[in-house]
Motif scaffolding. Structure first.
Motif, mmCIF file in Angstrom:
data_model
loop_
_atom_site.group_PDB
_atom_site.id
_atom_site.type_symbol
_atom_site.label_atom_id
_atom_site.label_comp_id
_atom_site.label_asym_id
_atom_site.label_seq_id
_atom_site.Cartn_x
_atom_site.Cartn_y
_atom_site.Cartn_z
ATOM 1 N N TYR A 1 64.795 43.925 17.379
ATOM 2 C CA TYR A 1 63.828 42.840 17.268
ATOM 3 C C TYR A 1 63.518 42.539 15.807
ATOM 4 O O TYR A 1 63.603 43.432 14.957
ATOM 5 C CB TYR A 1 62.525 43.230 17.983
ATOM 6 N N ASP A 2 63.139 41.303 15.540
ATOM 7 C CA ASP A 2 62.705 40.971 14.184
ATOM 8 C C ASP A 2 61.193 41.214 14.066
ATOM 9 O O ASP A 2 60.564 41.709 15.005
ATOM 10 C CB ASP A 2 63.096 39.531 13.814
ATOM 11 N N ALA A 3 60.626 40.856 12.920
ATOM 12 C CA ALA A 3 59.213 41.137 12.656
ATOM 13 C C ALA A 3 58.285 40.432 13.657
ATOM 14 O O ALA A 3 57.151 40.861 13.881
ATOM 15 C CB ALA A 3 58.862 40.744 11.228
ATOM 16 N N ASN A 4 58.776 39.347 14.256
ATOM 17 C CA ASN A 4 57.958 38.628 15.232
ATOM 18 C C ASN A 4 58.259 39.051 16.663
ATOM 19 O O ASN A 4 57.928 38.332 17.610
ATOM 20 C CB ASN A 4 58.170 37.115 15.097
ATOM 21 N N ASP A 5 58.933 40.189 16.794
ATOM 22 C CA ASP A 5 59.235 40.743 18.107
ATOM 23 C C ASP A 5 60.233 39.885 18.902
ATOM 24 O O ASP A 5 60.260 39.926 20.120
ATOM 25 C CB ASP A 5 57.947 40.942 18.915
ATOM 26 N N LEU A 6 61.027 39.107 18.191
ATOM 27 C CA LEU A 6 62.065 38.329 18.871
ATOM 28 C C LEU A 6 63.366 39.122 18.835
ATOM 29 O O LEU A 6 63.702 39.736 17.820
ATOM 30 C CB LEU A 6 62.266 36.981 18.171
#
Ligand SMILES: [Zn+2]
Length: 249
Positions: free
Chosen positions: A92-97
């Motif tokens: 996941y990326d920092a935005n939880d995507l």
């Protein structure tokens, strides 16, 4: 079941995660990954062994994604005393995507047709769908070697892990993380056509959780153990001390 493979008790799970669980080694497993790893536990879905206070949650998958460090994860595991610990292969990326997923293959002994115990359907009929024998374990180990070689033709970072029952193969190449769901599906089909008894759900990505290396498989009382390619050739899950928890002596 093979010799001395049995459910772990709550007390044994506690003993394992308080004094034996190899946190530095588990951390090493994730050292190539960026981003925060999510963990998950199942307390007592298959074993029906769970702390009384978690009776309602015993069969559900509990995600552990709020923690400060791995020591904190260990403390949360000690709270639940689960039969199984997993991690999420999604990245996941920092935005939880979700930005990718580790490619993995699951080889289980019950999917192997045994000369003595028959097919999975035969075993299910006798309500032994989760059991296996030493012969099946041997057969699945040989499949793991074959699948390793198959994958090594296309990828460079292949890792084998003894899961407690069968074997997992993980592909850590960057390009593998970026495969689309459709590409995973196609690749899983190719692997099956080549004769490997994999669980397509895992490879195609629908089942994103996979056992955490160095955790305890509480269904068989074995430590989930990464193995080098040349170790796969002689690995003996029944007797190898590296995968036998101390409580089995
Ligand atoms: Zn068998």
């Amino acid at each position: 079941m093979p010799q001395r493979m049995r459910y772990s008790t709550l007390e044994e799970r506690k003993q394992f995660y308080s004094s034996e669980f190899n946190l530095p080694k588990a951390a090493e497993w994730f050292s190539i990954q960026s981003g925060k790893v999510k963990f998950a536990v199942i307390i007592g879905r298959h074993t029906k062994i769970y702390p009384e206070k978690y009776k309602e949650e015993a069969s559900t998958t509990i995600i552990i994604d709020e923690y400060t460090n791995l020591e904190d994860v260990r403390q949360q595991i000690l709270e639940f005393l689960p039969e199984a610990v997993y991690y999420d292969r999604n990245v996941y990326d920092a935005n939880d995507l979700k930005v990718g997923q580790e490619l993995a293959f699951d080889l289980d002994p019950e999917n192997i047709t045994c000369p003595i115990h028959g097919t999975l359907a035969d075993k299910m009929k006798r309500q032994q769908g989760l059991s296996f024998c030493e012969l099946e374990l041997e057969m699945v180990r040989k499949e793991a070697i074959g699948l390793y070689e198959f994958l090594a033709k296309r990828f460079s970072e292949v890792r084998a892990v003894y899961s407690g029952r069968g074997f997992h193969l993980h592909v850590l190449d960057k390009e593998a993380y970026l495969l689309s769901n459709q590409e995973r599906q196609v690749f899983a089909g190719q692997v099956k056509s080549a004769g490997f008894h994999i669980d397509e759900w895992v490879t195609a990505g629908e089942m994103r959780l996979i056992r955490l290396p160095y955790s305890l498989n509480g269904l068989v009382s074995r430590i989930v153990l990464p193995l080098k390619k040349d170790e796969l050739g002689s690995f003996d899950a029944v007797h190898d001390k590296r995968c036998i928890p101390k409580f089995l002596g």
